[in-house]
Design a protein around this motif. Sequence first.
Motif, PDB file in Angstrom:
ATOM      1  N   SER A  40     -13.985 -10.343 -57.921  1.00  0.00           N
ATOM      2  CA  SER A  40     -13.215 -11.590 -58.475  1.00  0.00           C
ATOM      3  C   SER A  40     -12.084 -10.960 -59.497  1.00  0.00           C
ATOM      4  O   SER A  40     -11.925 -11.498 -60.587  1.00  0.00           O
ATOM      5  CB  SER A  40     -14.147 -12.424 -59.113  1.00  0.00           C
ATOM      6  N   PHE A  42      -8.271 -10.564 -60.629  1.00  0.00           N
ATOM      7  CA  PHE A  42      -6.861 -10.912 -60.477  1.00  0.00           C
ATOM      8  C   PHE A  42      -5.997  -9.919 -60.138  1.00  0.00           C
ATOM      9  O   PHE A  42      -6.399  -8.718 -60.273  1.00  0.00           O
ATOM     10  CB  PHE A  42      -6.450 -11.476 -61.894  1.00  0.00           C
ATOM     11  N   ALA A 202     -11.538 -17.976 -66.198  1.00  0.00           N
ATOM     12  CA  ALA A 202     -11.187 -18.217 -64.892  1.00  0.00           C
ATOM     13  C   ALA A 202     -12.435 -18.874 -64.249  1.00  0.00           C
ATOM     14  O   ALA A 202     -13.528 -18.826 -64.547  1.00  0.00           O
ATOM     15  CB  ALA A 202     -10.849 -17.028 -63.998  1.00  0.00           C
ATOM     16  N   HIS A 212      -6.699 -16.401 -59.903  1.00  0.00           N
ATOM     17  CA  HIS A 212      -7.431 -17.172 -60.744  1.00  0.00           C
ATOM     18  C   HIS A 212      -6.976 -18.422 -61.076  1.00  0.00           C
ATOM     19  O   HIS A 212      -5.634 -18.833 -61.104  1.00  0.00           O
ATOM     20  CB  HIS A 212      -7.581 -16.436 -62.032  1.00  0.00           C
TER      21      HIS A 212
END
Length: 387
Positions: A40, A42, A202, A212
Motif C-alpha cells: 500500500s 503511494f 489513507a 491513496h
Amino acid sequence: MNPQDEWHMLQDEERLFCDVLERICAEKIAPLAHDTDENSTFVHAQLRTLGEVGMMGANLPEEFDGSAISAPALLRAVALVAGACGSTASALTAHYLATDSILIGGTQAQKELWLPKAATGVALGAFALTEPTAGSDPADMKTRARRVDGGWHIKGTKCFISNGGVADFIVLYAVTDPEKAHRGISAFIVPKGTPGLEAGPAEKTMGLKGGHVFTLNIDITLPEDALLGEEGKGFRTAMQVLDNGRIEVAAQCLGLAETAMKAALAYAKDRVIGGEALSDRQGIRWMIADMGVAYRSALLLSQDAARQRDAAHHGSGGRFSLAASMAKLAASEAAGKIADSALQLHGGYGYTRDFPIERINRDLRIMRIYEGSSEIQRIIISGNMLA
C-alpha cells in the motif's frame, strides 16, 4: 485481436509518444505494481517517472509546458499506464482533475502559476469535490466559504479525495451562496501546508492500494486570489472536468482489461489439460470471444467520446457529457466482466496473489463507483435520450 491495431487514428508524433510511454511503463512501472499493492505504498516514484516523459502534463497545452496530445492519444496513454499499474493511473488522473479545473476555470495568472509546475511533475494536484453527504449530487455539499477581511474562510469536510494527503495543491469546491443551489458553488486553490487543512490517514481500500484516498478536514483562511476564476462558477467547472474525467476512467478500464485479456489468452494457449490446450476447447473460445466483443465495444465508445472531447476543445463541437457517460459506463462494466472471465479462465491460480489477475479484479471494482457510479451514468444517459 491486437489492441494496438485499434489506435490507427493517432498522429505519428502521438504514436511515438505512446510507444515510448509503453516501454517506460513496461520497464519502470509494471515491475513495481505487485509490491505497491502488497505494501500500500503511494506511487511517488512512478509519478516522477511519468513526469520525466511528459505524462503529468499530457492533458495540458504547450503554453503551460504540457504535452498537448489529442484526446484519443491521451485515452491510449492513460490506458497504457493503467495496464502497467492501476494505482499509478488512479493518482495520475486525479492530478488531471485538479489541473483541468485550473485550465477550465482559472484566471490566466493562476494557470501560469500552477500548471507548468503540475505539467512537469513538480507539483501534484488533488480534486476535492466529494463529501460524506454529497457524492452523486455535489449540489448537496455542506462545505462553506464566506468572505472575510482580505479573503475567504472555508470550513467543512471532504472524503475519498485521491492524492488529498500528499498533494502540493488541492482544487477545493465549496458553497459561497447557499441560496443559489449549484450556482452558488465556487472553487478555490489550496496550497499544501495551509493552516487548518488536515488530512486523515489513507483509507484502507479494496484495490488501487498505491493510489491513496483521504478524508480532508477543512478550517482554513485563504487570500482573495485563491478563488478559482469567478465566484459561483465552480459547479460548471466541476461538471466540465468530470466529463473529461469519465473518459479517463474509461481509459483506465481499457488498460486494465487489455492486460487481463492478454494474460488470459496467453494462459489459455499454454495451459494443457488432458493433452489439450485450454484454447482448443469450445467453451473457452466462447469466453474469449465475449471478452473481445466487450473490449472492442467499450473501446469504440471511448474513442468516440475522446474525439468529441477534442472537437469541443477546438470549438467545433459542444458538450460531450452523453458520450463521456456512455464511455465510462460501457468501459467500467465491460472491464469488470473481462477481468472476471480472465480470473475464471485461470482457475484457482487466478484467485492467488501470485498472478496479476487477482489485483486487476480488485483495482477495477471502484471504476463502477467513482466519477459517478454506473447508476448515475444511466440517469445521465437516459435523461439525454428523453430530453
